[in-house]
Design a protein around this motif. Structure first.
Motif, PDB file in Angstrom:
ATOM      1  N   ILE A   1      -4.384   0.345   0.787  1.00 34.04           N
ATOM      2  CA  ILE A   1      -3.274   0.830   1.606  1.00 34.04           C
ATOM      3  C   ILE A   1      -2.088  -0.093   1.347  1.00 34.04           C
ATOM      4  O   ILE A   1      -2.215  -1.319   1.441  1.00 34.04           O
ATOM      5  CB  ILE A   1      -3.626   0.809   3.110  1.00 34.04           C
ATOM      6  CG1 ILE A   1      -4.895   1.632   3.388  1.00 34.04           C
ATOM      7  CG2 ILE A   1      -2.451   1.300   3.951  1.00 34.04           C
ATOM      8  CD1 ILE A   1      -5.499   1.395   4.762  1.00 34.04           C
ATOM      9  N   ASP A   2      -0.947   0.479   1.044  1.00 35.03           N
ATOM     10  CA  ASP A   2       0.268  -0.298   0.828  1.00 35.03           C
ATOM     11  C   ASP A   2       0.656  -1.016   2.126  1.00 35.03           C
ATOM     12  O   ASP A   2       0.581  -0.421   3.216  1.00 35.03           O
ATOM     13  CB  ASP A   2       1.387   0.653   0.383  1.00 35.03           C
ATOM     14  CG  ASP A   2       2.714  -0.033   0.230  1.00 35.03           C
ATOM     15  OD1 ASP A   2       2.900  -0.779  -0.753  1.00 35.03           O
ATOM     16  OD2 ASP A   2       3.562   0.161   1.132  1.00 35.03           O
ATOM     17  N   LEU A   3       1.067  -2.280   2.016  1.00 37.55           N
ATOM     18  CA  LEU A   3       1.372  -3.079   3.205  1.00 37.55           C
ATOM     19  C   LEU A   3       2.451  -2.448   4.073  1.00 37.55           C
ATOM     20  O   LEU A   3       2.321  -2.407   5.299  1.00 37.55           O
ATOM     21  CB  LEU A   3       1.772  -4.507   2.816  1.00 37.55           C
ATOM     22  CG  LEU A   3       2.138  -5.435   3.967  1.00 37.55           C
ATOM     23  CD1 LEU A   3       0.993  -5.556   4.965  1.00 37.55           C
ATOM     24  CD2 LEU A   3       2.539  -6.807   3.439  1.00 37.55           C
ATOM     25  N   ALA A   4       3.517  -1.935   3.456  1.00 37.62           N
ATOM     26  CA  ALA A   4       4.595  -1.317   4.247  1.00 37.62           C
ATOM     27  C   ALA A   4       4.069  -0.126   5.042  1.00 37.62           C
ATOM     28  O   ALA A   4       4.386   0.036   6.229  1.00 37.62           O
ATOM     29  CB  ALA A   4       5.745  -0.900   3.338  1.00 37.62           C
ATOM     30  N   SER A   5       3.245   0.705   4.417  1.00 38.16           N
ATOM     31  CA  SER A   5       2.655   1.847   5.104  1.00 38.16           C
ATOM     32  C   SER A   5       1.691   1.384   6.202  1.00 38.16           C
ATOM     33  O   SER A   5       1.640   1.974   7.286  1.00 38.16           O
ATOM     34  CB  SER A   5       1.907   2.735   4.097  1.00 38.16           C
ATOM     35  OG  SER A   5       1.255   3.791   4.755  1.00 38.16           O
ATOM     36  N   PHE A   6       0.951   0.312   5.924  1.00 41.83           N
ATOM     37  CA  PHE A   6       0.029  -0.233   6.906  1.00 41.83           C
ATOM     38  C   PHE A   6       0.775  -0.650   8.172  1.00 41.83           C
ATOM     39  O   PHE A   6       0.354  -0.321   9.287  1.00 41.83           O
ATOM     40  CB  PHE A   6      -0.717  -1.421   6.305  1.00 41.83           C
ATOM     41  CG  PHE A   6      -1.741  -2.039   7.214  1.00 41.83           C
ATOM     42  CD1 PHE A   6      -2.890  -1.348   7.565  1.00 41.83           C
ATOM     43  CD2 PHE A   6      -1.570  -3.325   7.710  1.00 41.83           C
ATOM     44  CE1 PHE A   6      -3.852  -1.927   8.400  1.00 41.83           C
ATOM     45  CE2 PHE A   6      -2.520  -3.907   8.541  1.00 41.83           C
ATOM     46  CZ  PHE A   6      -3.659  -3.198   8.884  1.00 41.83           C
ATOM     47  N   ILE A   7       1.895  -1.327   7.996  1.00 45.67           N
ATOM     48  CA  ILE A   7       2.675  -1.784   9.149  1.00 45.67           C
ATOM     49  C   ILE A   7       3.369  -0.610   9.845  1.00 45.67           C
ATOM     50  O   ILE A   7       3.270  -0.438  11.056  1.00 45.67           O
ATOM     51  CB  ILE A   7       3.716  -2.851   8.730  1.00 45.67           C
ATOM     52  CG1 ILE A   7       3.004  -4.120   8.254  1.00 45.67           C
ATOM     53  CG2 ILE A   7       4.672  -3.155   9.887  1.00 45.67           C
ATOM     54  CD1 ILE A   7       3.933  -5.131   7.591  1.00 45.67           C
ATOM     55  N   ASP A   8       4.096   0.204   9.060  1.00 45.15           N
ATOM     56  CA  ASP A   8       4.928   1.260   9.636  1.00 45.15           C
ATOM     57  C   ASP A   8       4.156   2.461  10.163  1.00 45.15           C
ATOM     58  O   ASP A   8       4.597   3.092  11.124  1.00 45.15           O
ATOM     59  CB  ASP A   8       5.949   1.751   8.608  1.00 45.15           C
ATOM     60  CG  ASP A   8       6.985   0.695   8.257  1.00 45.15           C
ATOM     61  OD1 ASP A   8       7.179  -0.245   9.067  1.00 45.15           O
ATOM     62  OD2 ASP A   8       7.592   0.796   7.179  1.00 45.15           O
ATOM     63  N   ASN A   9       3.039   2.777   9.526  1.00 42.97           N
ATOM     64  CA  ASN A   9       2.297   3.979   9.918  1.00 42.97           C
ATOM     65  C   ASN A   9       0.979   3.659  10.622  1.00 42.97           C
ATOM     66  O   ASN A   9       0.757   4.085  11.750  1.00 42.97           O
ATOM     67  CB  ASN A   9       2.018   4.859   8.694  1.00 42.97           C
ATOM     68  CG  ASN A   9       3.306   5.309   8.030  1.00 42.97           C
ATOM     69  OD1 ASN A   9       4.253   5.687   8.695  1.00 42.97           O
ATOM     70  ND2 ASN A   9       3.342   5.264   6.718  1.00 42.97           N
ATOM     71  N   TRP A  10       0.131   2.926   9.933  1.00 43.18           N
ATOM     72  CA  TRP A  10      -1.196   2.652  10.468  1.00 43.18           C
ATOM     73  C   TRP A  10      -1.145   1.864  11.779  1.00 43.18           C
ATOM     74  O   TRP A  10      -1.710   2.294  12.780  1.00 43.18           O
ATOM     75  CB  TRP A  10      -2.023   1.869   9.449  1.00 43.18           C
ATOM     76  CG  TRP A  10      -2.521   2.712   8.329  1.00 43.18           C
ATOM     77  CD1 TRP A  10      -1.847   3.059   7.190  1.00 43.18           C
ATOM     78  CD2 TRP A  10      -3.793   3.332   8.243  1.00 43.18           C
ATOM     79  NE1 TRP A  10      -2.632   3.838   6.401  1.00 43.18           N
ATOM     80  CE2 TRP A  10      -3.841   4.023   7.022  1.00 43.18           C
ATOM     81  CE3 TRP A  10      -4.902   3.348   9.067  1.00 43.18           C
ATOM     82  CZ2 TRP A  10      -4.958   4.736   6.617  1.00 43.18           C
ATOM     83  CZ3 TRP A  10      -6.020   4.049   8.665  1.00 43.18           C
ATOM     84  CH2 TRP A  10      -6.037   4.743   7.453  1.00 43.18           C
ATOM     85  N   LEU A  11      -0.525   0.699  11.747  1.00 45.68           N
ATOM     86  CA  LEU A  11      -0.544  -0.156  12.937  1.00 45.68           C
ATOM     87  C   LEU A  11       0.195   0.479  14.109  1.00 45.68           C
ATOM     88  O   LEU A  11      -0.242   0.358  15.253  1.00 45.68           O
ATOM     89  CB  LEU A  11       0.001  -1.546  12.608  1.00 45.68           C
ATOM     90  CG  LEU A  11      -0.883  -2.371  11.663  1.00 45.68           C
ATOM     91  CD1 LEU A  11      -0.224  -3.703  11.337  1.00 45.68           C
ATOM     92  CD2 LEU A  11      -2.283  -2.582  12.243  1.00 45.68           C
ATOM     93  N   LYS A  12       1.294   1.174  13.829  1.00 44.39           N
ATOM     94  CA  LYS A  12       2.011   1.867  14.910  1.00 44.39           C
ATOM     95  C   LYS A  12       1.133   2.943  15.530  1.00 44.39           C
ATOM     96  O   LYS A  12       1.050   3.068  16.754  1.00 44.39           O
ATOM     97  CB  LYS A  12       3.312   2.476  14.389  1.00 44.39           C
ATOM     98  CG  LYS A  12       4.407   1.475  14.211  1.00 44.39           C
ATOM     99  CD  LYS A  12       5.691   2.144  13.759  1.00 44.39           C
ATOM    100  CE  LYS A  12       6.774   1.103  13.515  1.00 44.39           C
ATOM    101  NZ  LYS A  12       8.005   1.726  12.997  1.00 44.39           N
ATOM    102  N   GLY A  13       0.462   3.730  14.681  1.00 45.60           N
ATOM    103  CA  GLY A  13      -0.408   4.790  15.191  1.00 45.60           C
ATOM    104  C   GLY A  13      -1.596   4.255  15.959  1.00 45.60           C
ATOM    105  O   GLY A  13      -1.953   4.783  17.024  1.00 45.60           O
TER     106      GLY A  13
END
Length: 119
Positions: free
Chosen positions: A74-86
């Motif tokens: 998982i790309d770090l930016a996507s992990f922060i912006d999408n995964w962790l927020k969700g």
């Protein structure tokens, strides 16, 4: 089996350093598209999404009930912006660099996002 606090903290710090350097996170994904989650060891009726800093760490946990799961980047930016927020919005926790016994810290997703952004 519960991991001691010092070991859990070391695993968490290792996760942060390696993920910031590599710009990637690893999860375990089932062929049907689902991701590895488990029940919290600390909080009733709470799920924990588990992630690792290295493919090898994720691979060593892909046994037993998770034997069909595949380490997936998982790309770090996507992990922060999408995964962790969700995960945060859904009221779940994250487990980072858990060991083969599925032991480690259970953290609020927003705390992890803030730590990654600061690093």
């Amino acid at each position: 089996m519960i991991q001691d606090k010092a070991t859990s903290q070391t695993s968490y710090e290792r996760f942060l350093h390696r993920v910031v350097d590599s710009k990637q996170v690893w999860g375990l994904q089932h062929p049907d598209g689902g991701w590895a989650i488990c029940s919290s060891n600390q909080y009733e009726d709470t799920s924990v999404y588990v992630f690792w800093s290295d493919e090898a760490y994720a691979r060593r946990v892909a046994i037993g009930d998770w034997g069909m799961y595949v380490p997936t980047q998982i790309d770090l930016a996507s992990f922060i912006d999408n995964w962790l927020k969700g995960i945060n919005n859904d009221g779940h926790l994250v487990g980072l660099n858990w060991d083969v016994n599925l032991c480690g810290s259970e953290l609020e997703a927003i705390e992890v996002a803030q730590a990654l952004i600061r690093s």
